[in-house]
Design an enzyme around this catalytic site. Structure first.
Site: not given
Ligand code: FAD
Ligand code: EPU
Length: 354
Positions: A180, A254, A350
């Protein structure tokens, strides 16, 4: 070219732009926070972006580059110009024996880009299906899920240097990707606007089903012969069952990173908390599941006004209706304090806080 503040046309060679004043960002962030930006403009071309950056009046104000707003928490109004990225286009720029090099403009929706690749059998991004946001933000925090991070198939990106308006190319090493993390969140924060990202995708897939839940879901789906379309579908199914849809409940995924601790610290925690969840890292440290730590502190499903901790995933903070960004931020601080007190572990946010 002319330009005036207010709701005014901004003529460029390619199109007409409008700069809005005192503009609500509620629809532009997945937390659904009703923060206002002093100015707001959408750019469709690099020329338009350069003109917005060069404008005498706007040039002095703070800038926020916005993709899908899915990784931002607004804790106050933004006293600058929000530049919404709407650069579009996807093309194959190169091909070699084993790879396609696919370049996508920064304003492309990430999941649509992934589906374009999956449907065309360009392999490597299928585990990253259904992550919200735009392509331009994907390198910002090296997005990752289900055993894959973008750094695994990232080739290069082009970015506009805000100060001197040059376009520079960054390869994988230049981006200093980590968990991240990237150089754009640290040393080069607020200095570049990412314009496009090129991914190097495989002609022959290396399936990654190491994340246990994927195998289980593929089995449930009755998949006999593995393919990237099935993996993508499995990931979408798992994500939809675990994570709240921002269209229904405001959230940014997250809220915290999973913290890394030394093996020694992990072993001592394990003595007091035998069910603690941790994953061994190559460097010998252990990554703890922040969701587990937060749940064990009693936060899962709790609400404070309209702000809350999701009932299925304790790592996800939510806006149930009209929470202020500050309320969500304060809740995150309380969570961090309680995890620190119970486990001696510092959580790090994050989500980008503004
Ligand atoms: P924004 O929120 O618009 O911007 C994020 C940051 O990047 C800001 O600081 C912004 O200024 C900067 N930025 C954006 N675009 C540019 C650009 N073109 N040039 C320079 N700076 C820029 N993230 C994960 O890594 N893994 C996941 O599994 C994951 N799951 C998610 C699930 C949900 C339901 C949600 C809501 C979010 C999740 N995220 C996850 C977080 C998010 O989706 C990612 O971080 C995504 O890449 C953000 O994209 P965005 O376009 O919305 O960025
Ligand atoms: N867990 C709990 N309680 C909860 C949630 C999770 O006990 O309420 C424990 C469980 O044991 C589970 C473990 O945490 O097995 C891991 O949970 P999960 O597989 O849901 O993944 P996570 O660590 O919560 C991370 C990323 C996600 C990504 C998933 C799948 C980070 C900060 N988050 O979540 O990314 O989608 O793994 O790879 O690394 C994001 O960055 O926004 C994001 C959603």
């Amino acid at each position: 070219m002319y330009f005036e503040i207010g709701i005014v046309n901004f003529d460029t060679n390619s199109a007409t732009m409008t700069v809005q004043e005192n503009y609500s960002l509620k629809k532009f962030n997945t937390f659904g926070i009703d923060a206002y930006s002093r100015y707001f403009a959408t750019f469709n071309t690099v020329e338009q972006l350069k003109e917005l950056l060069s404008d005498n009046k706007l040039g002095q104000t703070e800038r926020l580059i916005l993709g899908g707003g899915s990784n931002i928490l607004f804790t106050k109004n933004f006293d600058g110009i929000t530049l919404k990225n709407n650069l579009k286009g996807i093309e194959i720029v190169k091909e070699d024996t084993n790879h396609y090099y696919i370049k996508a403009a920064a304003g492309e929706v990430w999941h649509e880009f992934v589906m374009h690749c999956v449907n065309n059998n360009y392999a490597g991004l299928e585990n990253l299906s259904l992550i919200p946001g735009c392509v331009g933000a994907s390198p910002m925090q090296n997005i990752g899920a289900y055993g894959v991070e973008i750094k695994d198939s990232f080739f290069e990106l082009e970015a506009l240097h805000i100060a001197d308006k040059t376009i520079q190319t960054f390869n994988n090493a230049d981006c200093k990707f980590g968990y991240r993390e990237s150089v754009f969140k640290r040393e080069l924060k607020n200095q570049f606007i990412i314009l496009s990202v090129t991914y190097r995708l495989n002609k022959t897939a290396n399936f990654n089903t190491s994340y246990g839940a994927i195998e289980k879901e593929l089995e449930t789906m009755g998949i006999k012969e593995l393919n990237i379309q099935a993996i993508s579908k499995a990931v979408c199914n798992i994500r939809s069952s675990k994570l709240p849809n921002p269209a229904e409940i405001g959230n940014a995924g997250s809220f915290f990173k999973n913290p890394e601790v030394s093996r020694h610290k992990y072993e001592s925690l394990k003595v007091s908390f035998p069910t603690i969840v941790g994953y061994e890292l190559e460097n010998g440290n252990v990554k703890l599941a922040a969701g587990w730590l937060i749940e064990q502190c009693g936060w899962k499903g709790k609400t404070l006004g309209d702000a809350g901790v999701h009932k299925l995933q304790a790592l996800v903070l939510v806006n149930y209706a009209n929470a202020k960004g500050k309320e969500i931020y304060d809740l995150s601080q309380q969570i961090m304090d309680s995890v620190k007190e119970k486990y001696g572990v510092e959580l790090e946010r994050e989500v980008n806080i503004l």
